[in-house]
Scaffold this motif. Structure first.
Motif, mmCIF file in Angstrom:
data_model
loop_
_atom_site.group_PDB
_atom_site.id
_atom_site.type_symbol
_atom_site.label_atom_id
_atom_site.label_comp_id
_atom_site.label_asym_id
_atom_site.label_seq_id
_atom_site.Cartn_x
_atom_site.Cartn_y
_atom_site.Cartn_z
ATOM 1 N N ILE A 100 0.834 -1.185 -0.046
ATOM 2 C CA ILE A 100 0.214 -0.093 0.029
ATOM 3 C C ILE A 100 0.688 1.442 -0.054
ATOM 4 C CG2 ILE A 100 -1.735 1.489 1.342
ATOM 5 C CD1 ILE A 100 -2.453 -1.423 2.421
ATOM 6 N N THR A 101 2.036 1.133 0.671
ATOM 7 C CA THR A 101 2.851 2.380 0.874
ATOM 8 C C THR A 101 3.407 2.721 -0.244
ATOM 9 O OG1 THR A 101 3.230 1.985 3.205
ATOM 10 C CG2 THR A 101 4.728 3.196 2.013
ATOM 11 N N ARG A 102 4.057 1.633 -0.998
ATOM 12 C CA ARG A 102 4.669 1.859 -2.265
ATOM 13 C C ARG A 102 3.687 2.133 -3.463
ATOM 14 N NH1 ARG A 102 7.746 -2.206 -4.373
ATOM 15 N NH2 ARG A 102 6.777 -3.971 -2.929
ATOM 16 N N THR A 103 2.394 1.898 -3.379
ATOM 17 C CA THR A 103 1.441 2.080 -4.511
ATOM 18 C C THR A 103 1.054 3.522 -4.033
ATOM 19 O OG1 THR A 103 0.484 -0.165 -4.458
ATOM 20 C CG2 THR A 103 -0.999 1.527 -5.096
ATOM 21 N N LEU A 104 0.847 4.078 -2.870
ATOM 22 C CA LEU A 104 0.052 5.261 -2.760
ATOM 23 C C LEU A 104 1.008 6.573 -2.325
ATOM 24 C CD1 LEU A 104 -3.154 4.311 -1.090
ATOM 25 C CD2 LEU A 104 -2.851 4.754 -3.281
ATOM 26 N N THR A 105 2.543 6.188 -2.288
ATOM 27 C CA THR A 105 3.086 7.490 -1.854
ATOM 28 C C THR A 105 4.353 7.361 -2.618
ATOM 29 O OG1 THR A 105 4.549 5.937 -0.295
ATOM 30 C CG2 THR A 105 2.412 7.110 0.457
ATOM 31 N N ASP A 106 5.076 8.396 -2.884
ATOM 32 C CA ASP A 106 6.365 8.582 -3.337
ATOM 33 C C ASP A 106 7.452 9.248 -2.444
ATOM 34 O OD1 ASP A 106 5.972 8.192 -6.068
ATOM 35 O OD2 ASP A 106 4.478 9.882 -6.269
ATOM 36 N N PRO A 107 8.609 9.054 -2.593
ATOM 37 C CA PRO A 107 9.521 9.567 -1.447
ATOM 38 C C PRO A 107 9.219 10.994 -1.192
ATOM 39 C CG PRO A 107 10.775 8.008 -3.052
ATOM 40 C CD PRO A 107 9.240 8.248 -3.486
ATOM 41 N N GLY A 108 9.332 11.170 0.190
ATOM 42 C CA GLY A 108 8.780 12.814 0.597
ATOM 43 C C GLY A 108 7.556 13.006 0.851
ATOM 44 N N LEU A 134 7.153 11.423 8.189
ATOM 45 C CA LEU A 134 6.124 10.912 9.129
ATOM 46 C C LEU A 134 5.740 12.070 10.016
ATOM 47 C CD1 LEU A 134 7.766 7.373 9.728
ATOM 48 C CD2 LEU A 134 5.923 7.907 8.294
ATOM 49 N N PHE A 135 4.517 11.980 10.422
ATOM 50 C CA PHE A 135 4.039 12.894 11.397
ATOM 51 C C PHE A 135 2.972 12.302 12.426
ATOM 52 C CE2 PHE A 135 1.447 16.642 12.768
ATOM 53 C CZ PHE A 135 2.403 17.656 12.995
ATOM 54 N N SER A 136 3.210 12.360 13.699
ATOM 55 C CA SER A 136 2.453 11.628 14.666
ATOM 56 C C SER A 136 1.423 12.479 15.546
ATOM 57 C CB SER A 136 3.149 10.807 15.569
ATOM 58 O OG SER A 136 3.851 11.613 16.331
ATOM 59 N N LEU A 150 -4.900 19.483 9.756
ATOM 60 C CA LEU A 150 -5.261 19.339 8.374
ATOM 61 C C LEU A 150 -5.820 20.860 8.047
ATOM 62 C CD1 LEU A 150 -7.326 15.965 8.233
ATOM 63 C CD2 LEU A 150 -5.469 16.649 6.826
ATOM 64 N N ASN A 151 -6.498 21.507 8.858
ATOM 65 C CA ASN A 151 -7.344 22.693 8.717
ATOM 66 C C ASN A 151 -5.915 23.811 8.684
ATOM 67 O OD1 ASN A 151 -9.782 22.155 8.883
ATOM 68 N ND2 ASN A 151 -10.008 22.265 10.820
ATOM 69 N N GLU A 152 -4.979 23.393 9.605
ATOM 70 C CA GLU A 152 -3.684 24.424 9.729
ATOM 71 C C GLU A 152 -3.065 24.338 8.187
ATOM 72 O OE1 GLU A 152 -2.795 26.985 11.862
ATOM 73 O OE2 GLU A 152 -4.725 26.561 12.526
ATOM 74 N N ARG A 153 -3.019 22.953 7.861
ATOM 75 C CA ARG A 153 -2.252 22.885 6.690
ATOM 76 C C ARG A 153 -2.772 23.658 5.441
ATOM 77 N NH1 ARG A 153 1.604 18.388 6.477
ATOM 78 N NH2 ARG A 153 2.508 18.126 8.788
ATOM 79 N N VAL A 154 -4.038 23.317 5.232
ATOM 80 C CA VAL A 154 -4.886 24.061 4.064
ATOM 81 C C VAL A 154 -4.722 25.785 4.285
ATOM 82 C CG1 VAL A 154 -7.162 24.659 3.286
ATOM 83 C CG2 VAL A 154 -6.507 22.326 3.868
ATOM 84 N N PRO A 207 1.904 20.902 2.822
ATOM 85 C CA PRO A 207 1.486 19.708 2.368
ATOM 86 C C PRO A 207 0.544 18.706 2.939
ATOM 87 C CG PRO A 207 3.913 19.966 2.211
ATOM 88 C CD PRO A 207 3.043 21.025 2.915
ATOM 89 N N LEU A 208 -0.511 18.189 2.549
ATOM 90 C CA LEU A 208 -1.251 17.260 3.346
ATOM 91 C C LEU A 208 -0.847 15.840 3.061
ATOM 92 C CD1 LEU A 208 -4.696 18.590 1.729
ATOM 93 C CD2 LEU A 208 -3.683 18.953 4.295
ATOM 94 N N PRO A 209 -1.361 15.227 3.982
ATOM 95 C CA PRO A 209 -0.745 13.465 3.960
ATOM 96 C C PRO A 209 -1.432 12.648 2.965
ATOM 97 C CG PRO A 209 -2.701 13.940 5.509
ATOM 98 C CD PRO A 209 -2.314 15.106 5.147
ATOM 99 N N LYS A 210 -0.542 11.875 2.576
ATOM 100 C CA LYS A 210 -1.081 10.807 1.474
ATOM 101 C C LYS A 210 -1.775 9.685 2.149
ATOM 102 C CE LYS A 210 -0.365 10.960 -2.418
ATOM 103 N NZ LYS A 210 0.795 10.560 -3.304
#
Length: 406
Positions: free
Chosen positions: A108-116, A140-142, A159-163, A168-171
């Protein structure tokens, strides 16, 4: 004669510390509270022998070929039917069988994300997943958990702060909703719904790692996050906790477009078709509800034994959430304690555990410890906690003496 020259390994390997001495050296005399292992007597060895024989008698050479016999299709159908108990409806094209749920996390990780790209996780969380995300070179962010699971309110706030700030928003968001590893907590229904809503609103995917869902001591089962957001959730589970980890059979359920891409990345092809054939035969002769009830009876008794021993030997020195299922207890010590500092001493005293720091991203969790209550019998657990408490108090006393001298 050739002289070997230095050779540089791939730069994708992060600096990952070996997880304690719990997995090193001779442990014949060590009581393992570190391992997330099932009870040895729960492993269905006799039924597995019969299932293996049946695989050869009924399918023979087909079961040993690349595409296998009838096993893989049967396993997919079993997953479809069992998933309905979690309010999940899925087609065959939306299911992939993997070599354990850990392979599913990787795919899943390799399908839905790119490095960074960013992946958001719980704090604490499963260290195996963290390793996978780091190897994929993601950021990573926790977010913390409480007695009701992931603090979804803090996720929404971020999420609101990021917008607002065009950041960047999470994938991906990785969540263990039932008997969380290591915290032992369950994500509340309201938070499950809200997290799914946020995934749609902010266009990220949720990895729902549901390895412990069946292990509910009071037989209470909450609907999967997937049931609230099937287009933005990939659901994972496994046979490891309910039959045997040695099967290395897990699965993922998600959009067919995602599953198709996971199949492309799964370069080993179909997951051990012979093991699937054997597992099919095992499922045909096994009453799964009876098996789950048996496991929960064992694990509830062992959990109670561990809780009782901790209260007896540690008193108010530690705090913990008492889980109603799963494999683990998550202990919290006073803030000044670093559980990694007496891990080796505990090993010498004959007991192992996992230090809390391994379940966090960085410089966190030092005053925590994960203990597994599933592998050892009640009397052994009692002795292990006694040894652990003695080790801990020796550590505290020596720490105080050093502070007094200084």
């Amino acid at each position: 004669m050739y002289i070997l020259k230095p050779f540089s390994f791939s730069k994708r390997f992060p600096e990952t510390e070996v997880i304690g001495s719990a997995f090193a050296g001779n442990q014949d005399q060590v009581i393992p509270l570190s391992f997330g292992f099932p009870a040895p007597e729960s492993l269905p060895a006799d039924k597995m022998t019969a299932a293996t024989e049946a695989a050869m008698l009924s399918q023979g050479r087909q079961a040993l070929a690349y595409s296998g016999g009838t096993g893989p299709k049967h396993i997919i159908n079993w997953i479809k039917e069992r998933s309905r108990l979690r309010e999940i409806e899925a087609t065959e094209n939306e299911i992939i069988v993997t070599s354990g749920s850990s392979q599913a996390i990787d795919l899943i990780t390799r399908t839905l994300t790119d490095p960074g790209d960013e992946i958001w996780v719980e704090a604490p969380t499963f260290f195996g997943a963290l390793k996978t995300f780091r190897l994929a070179e993601t950021t990573l962010f926790s977010f913390p958990i409480d007695e009701n699971g992931l603090r979804v309110d803090l996720v929404e706030q971020e999420l609101n702060e990021r917008v607002k700030n065009n950041l960047p928003l999470p994938k991906l968001m990785y969540v263990i909703p039932n008997y969380q590893n290591p915290g032992g907590v369950n994500l509340s229904v309201d938070r499950r719904k809200r997290l799914a809503e946020l995934a749609y609103k902010y266009n990220f995917f949720i990895i729902e790692d549901d390895a412990y869902v069946e292990l509910s001591f009071d037989e209470t089962y909450l609907p999967a996050i997937y049931s609230f957001g099937p287009e933005r959730v990939v659901y994972l589970s496994t046979f490891s906790k309910i039959i045997a980890p040695g099967l290395r059979l897990g699965w993922a359920i998600g959009l067919s477009a995602i599953i198709e891409k996971m199949r492309i990345l799964k370069i080993d092809g179909l997951t051990s078709v012979y093991v699937q054939e054997v597992t099919k035969n095992l499922l045909e002769q096994m009453d799964m509800d009876e098996q789950i009830s048996y496991l929960n009876t064992i694990y509830l008794s062992r959990k109670n034994a561990m809780v009782s021993a901790i209260k007896q030997y540690f008193g108010d020195e530690v705090s913990f959430h008492e889980p109603n299922g799963g494999f683990f207890l998550w202990l919290t010590f006073p803030p000044q304690i670093d559980t990694s500092e007496f891990l080796d001493t505990a090993m010498l005293a004959g007991v192992s555990y996992i230090a809390g720091k391994h379940f966090f991203l960085q410089n966190e969790g030092y005053n925590h410890m994960r203990l597994s209550f599933t592998f050892c019998k009640e009397d052994i657990i009692h002795e292990a906690i006694k040894r652990l408490a003695n080790t801990y108090y020796e550590y505290v006393n020596s720490k105080q003496m050093i502070e007094e001298v200084n």
